[in-house]
Design an enzyme around this catalytic site. Structure first.
Site, mmCIF file in Angstrom:
data_model
loop_
_atom_site.group_PDB
_atom_site.id
_atom_site.type_symbol
_atom_site.label_atom_id
_atom_site.label_comp_id
_atom_site.label_asym_id
_atom_site.label_seq_id
_atom_site.Cartn_x
_atom_site.Cartn_y
_atom_site.Cartn_z
ATOM 1 N N ARG A 294 1.152 4.614 -8.105
ATOM 2 C CA ARG A 294 1.908 5.045 -6.926
ATOM 3 C C ARG A 294 3.251 5.615 -7.320
ATOM 4 O O ARG A 294 3.889 5.136 -8.251
ATOM 5 C CB ARG A 294 2.186 3.856 -5.996
ATOM 6 C CG ARG A 294 1.080 3.486 -5.073
ATOM 7 C CD ARG A 294 1.537 2.438 -4.077
ATOM 8 N NE ARG A 294 0.358 1.834 -3.473
ATOM 9 C CZ ARG A 294 0.192 0.539 -3.289
ATOM 10 N NH1 ARG A 294 1.135 -0.315 -3.650
ATOM 11 N NH2 ARG A 294 -0.908 0.077 -2.735
ATOM 12 N N ARG B 126 9.396 -2.795 -2.113
ATOM 13 C CA ARG B 126 8.526 -1.628 -2.256
ATOM 14 C C ARG B 126 9.227 -0.374 -1.711
ATOM 15 O O ARG B 126 10.417 -0.384 -1.410
ATOM 16 C CB ARG B 126 7.206 -1.881 -1.507
ATOM 17 C CG ARG B 126 6.452 -3.153 -1.947
ATOM 18 C CD ARG B 126 5.735 -2.955 -3.252
ATOM 19 N NE ARG B 126 4.923 -4.102 -3.646
ATOM 20 C CZ ARG B 126 3.625 -4.261 -3.383
ATOM 21 N NH1 ARG B 126 2.971 -3.372 -2.676
ATOM 22 N NH2 ARG B 126 2.968 -5.329 -3.827
ATOM 23 N N LYS C 229 5.407 -9.472 -2.593
ATOM 24 C CA LYS C 229 5.923 -8.145 -2.260
ATOM 25 C C LYS C 229 6.879 -8.214 -1.078
ATOM 26 O O LYS C 229 6.839 -9.143 -0.271
ATOM 27 C CB LYS C 229 4.775 -7.189 -1.946
ATOM 28 C CG LYS C 229 3.876 -7.619 -0.789
ATOM 29 C CD LYS C 229 2.684 -6.700 -0.672
ATOM 30 C CE LYS C 229 1.699 -7.198 0.380
ATOM 31 N NZ LYS C 229 0.488 -6.371 0.442
ATOM 32 N N LYS D 80 8.896 -5.550 1.871
ATOM 33 C CA LYS D 80 8.892 -4.203 2.447
ATOM 34 C C LYS D 80 10.042 -4.031 3.425
ATOM 35 O O LYS D 80 10.305 -4.893 4.253
ATOM 36 C CB LYS D 80 7.557 -3.929 3.151
ATOM 37 C CG LYS D 80 6.360 -4.010 2.209
ATOM 38 C CD LYS D 80 5.039 -3.793 2.932
ATOM 39 C CE LYS D 80 3.867 -3.833 1.955
ATOM 40 N NZ LYS D 80 2.562 -3.640 2.637
ATOM 41 N N CYS E 198 -7.297 2.771 5.402
ATOM 42 C CA CYS E 198 -6.905 2.471 4.033
ATOM 43 C C CYS E 198 -7.947 3.052 3.074
ATOM 44 O O CYS E 198 -8.989 3.556 3.493
ATOM 45 C CB CYS E 198 -6.778 0.961 3.835
ATOM 46 S SG CYS E 198 -8.364 0.096 3.772
ATOM 47 N N CYS F 236 -10.577 0.307 -4.379
ATOM 48 C CA CYS F 236 -9.784 -0.900 -4.130
ATOM 49 C C CYS F 236 -10.617 -2.143 -4.406
ATOM 50 O O CYS F 236 -11.674 -2.344 -3.786
ATOM 51 C CB CYS F 236 -9.267 -0.926 -2.699
ATOM 52 S SG CYS F 236 -8.309 -2.423 -2.339
ATOM 53 N N CYS G 95 -10.440 -4.528 4.410
ATOM 54 C CA CYS G 95 -10.287 -5.974 4.242
ATOM 55 C C CYS G 95 -9.150 -6.433 5.133
ATOM 56 O O CYS G 95 -8.422 -5.623 5.701
ATOM 57 C CB CYS G 95 -10.039 -6.331 2.779
ATOM 58 S SG CYS G 95 -8.324 -6.086 2.230
ATOM 59 N N CYS H 10 -3.542 -2.920 5.076
ATOM 60 C CA CYS H 10 -2.663 -1.872 4.546
ATOM 61 C C CYS H 10 -2.442 -0.725 5.527
ATOM 62 O O CYS H 10 -1.412 -0.056 5.461
ATOM 63 C CB CYS H 10 -3.221 -1.342 3.231
ATOM 64 S SG CYS H 10 -3.148 -2.547 1.875
#
Length: 569
Positions: free
Chosen positions: A75, A144, A216, A218, A437, A443, A482, A486
């Protein structure tokens, strides 16, 4: 760290022993194998990279007695989704030369390269650096990519300030370790930017510390009248409060996050809660205090409940605020009464305010590629080469071309049409507000299809919606392979979340504005029954809606039980 050492999750041990993310990554890059060790897999995330494999090839590989086909996803970190044509062209070149021929715009306004071989990672990182791009901090247990409204309005202090602020925040919270430069760039600037504490000890990571964050993190910034970045889904959201064209301060939201695990009741999606209102001068300081509280009090034993949303709710918002005040050094005021009021996807033509124009182009599920019937990648390459526009990615995985002079507006449209790219003005609302996603085949977390499944469903649904005369309705439709969420399915009008192979949990009752969670309407819905089930919902909506009521508001008003009655179960 808040947890006792003998209870720490394995990832915490890996970070602890890594010497600020170095570990054995450099040695493994040179060892001639096609994959990293399980320890390095956790470390390379902080450099914006995930190790994956081609899941479509697993069965045939096993049958032939082989192993996995390992590939890397990398990314880029792009605050506010901003870059220029030169950078865009280099990314297109890289995806062609060492990727799988496609580039993907993420739901956080960055980009993803897919299909990168481990042996090509050095080249990718170094060429990105050559045009001023980086992947450092795009993934991992750090802050992120910082989201922000990307609209390129000129002579507009509001947009200028929030976009500049997003860059300032991104820089402030970027990892300071020299590991990225040493391992991937191998440039002469190697070495940490260290500080020294009162005892003369070097501090490599003044914000994150040796162990970085528990999970993570954000952040995102928006204006009240334009929540195009889904501010309520951020760990730390900022709403810029303004008056008379000046930003007065920011409402701070804490504890948003989409991920959940259906088998674990302790996990859940959540929207941010208003914490305080701060001046522009205090914004980064307060953000740092929040991050440090999460660093010191977030759960390091169980990564399933390690996000800030769990820290805030376990402590309670008042106690969490007290702790933030302690770290910041003074009391913080109550939040401002202002809140988000609208949403703009910035698609189509808009005047920039300086005599030029920008054009927002719908990119289905963010995938930039050349397909048999549409050469989108070639079209974007030609636009960048001939018109040299600014490039802006949105939180809905679309692209904005900016700085287009009046006489070049027809040229831009002509280039797109020449390559069979459908203009924004020609797409349905069903497609316009949809998002998926990546899921299969790359993935490793996906349970079922998403990006490859949603386009067909959209094609079928838009026809049924038109038959009902509801083609002008605005509603968000988001799918994930899932429950990690995302594509932010839990606050959309319609959310489809992978539950098992070719089966989805259907969520309803969120809204375009993004400040309300949806509820589970039906679970384990087979893929071929998704559209028929939605047609029942739209039919009930048409027959029983209140004047001016949106689909999400209708589903929220009825709730699951009454909606099931209205649709016949």
């Amino acid at each position: 760290m808040a947890s006792t050492d003998n209870k720490l999750s394995p990832v915490e041990g890996i970070k602890d022993e890594s010497n600020y993310l170095r570990g054995t990554v450099a040695e493994e890059l040179a060892d001639g194998t096609d994959h990293f060790s399980k320890e390095s897999i956790q470390l390379i995330k902080h450099f914006g990279m995930y190790q994956q494999d081609d899941r479509d090839a697993r069965a045939s590989n096993r049958a032939a007695g082989g192993g996995k086909d390992y590939i890397m996803m990398v990314r880029t970190r792009l605050p506010a989704g901003l870059l220029n044509s030169q950078q865009m062209l280099e990314e297109l070149d890289l995806c062609d030369e060492i990727g799988n021929g496609t580039l993907r715009i993420t739901s956080r306004q960055g980009t993803q390269f897919h299909g990168i071989q481990k042996s090509d990672v050095h080249q990718l990182m170094q060429r990105m650096k050559g045009v001023g791009l980086t992947s450092l901090g795009a993934c991992g247990d750090v802050n992120r990519n910082v989201m922000c409204c990307p609209a390129p309005f000129k002579n507009n202090e509001l947009h200028d300030q929030i976009q500049k602020t997003s860059f300032a925040i991104a820089d402030h919270f970027a990892p300071r370790t020299g590991a990225y430069r040493e391992i991937f760039l191998q440039d002469p600037e190697t070495g940490e930017k260290t500080r020294v504490d009162e005892n003369g000890n070097e501090i490599v990571e003044p914000i994150y510390g040796k162990h970085y964050l528990p999970r993570k993190f954000k952040m995102g910034i928006c204006l009240p009248e334009d929540n195009c970045i889904d501010v309520y889904t951020q760990d730390l959201g900022m709403i810029a409060i303004h008056e008379g064209g000046k930003i007065l301060g920011y409402n701070i939201l804490v504890g948003g996050g989409m991920g959940r695990t259906p088998s674990a009741d302790k996990t859940y999606p959540a929207l941010g809660m208003k914490l305080t209102y701060v001046s522009p001068e205090d914004l980064i300081g307060v953000c740092e205090a929040i991050v440090k509280v999460q660093r010191d009090f977030g759960n390091r034993e169980d990564r399933k409940v390690a996000r800030l949303k769990y820290t805030v709710r376990n402590m309670g918002l008042p106690e969490f605020k007290k702790k933030v005040e302690e770290y910041f050094g003074r009391e913080l005021p109550e939040p401002h009464e202002a809140d988000v009021t609208d949403f703009d996807d910035h698609k189509g033509w808009s005047a920039q305010g300086d005599g030029k124009w920008f054009y927002g182009l719908n990119v289905e599920n963010g995938r930039i590629a050349d397909f048999e019937d549409c050469k989108l990648k070639t079209a974007i390459r030609e636009v960048c080469t001939t018109l040299n526009p600014g490039i802006h990615f949105t939180g809905h995985q679309d692209i904005i071309f900016s700085d287009i002079v009046e006489e070049d507006k027809p040229k831009l449209e002509a280039i797109l049409k020449k390559h069979n790219v459908v203009l924004t003005e020609e797409i349905s609302n069903t497609l316009r507000w949809s998002m998926a996603c990546v899921a299969w085949p790359t993935c490793g977390l996906s349970i079922t299809e998403s990006e490859r499944a949603l386009p067909g469903m959209v094609d079928d649904l838009e026809k049924e919606v038109a038959k009902l005369g509801l083609q002008d309705e605005k509603f968000t439709l988001r799918m994930t392979g899932c429950p990690n969420g995302c594509a932010r399915p839990y606050n959309s009008d319609i959310g489809l979340v992978g539950r098992a192979k070719e089966k989805y949990t259907m969520f309803l009752g969120g809204r375009l504005l993004g400040n309300r969670l949806s509820y589970i309407y039906k679970d384990m819905v087979p893929a071929d029954e998704v559209v028929p089930e939605l047609v029942k919902v739209f039919t009930a909506f048409k027959e029983q809606r209140n004047d001016g009521e949106s689909l999400g508001d209708f589903c929220d008003r009825l709730g699951q039980e009454k909606l099931l009655e209205a649709t016949g179960g």
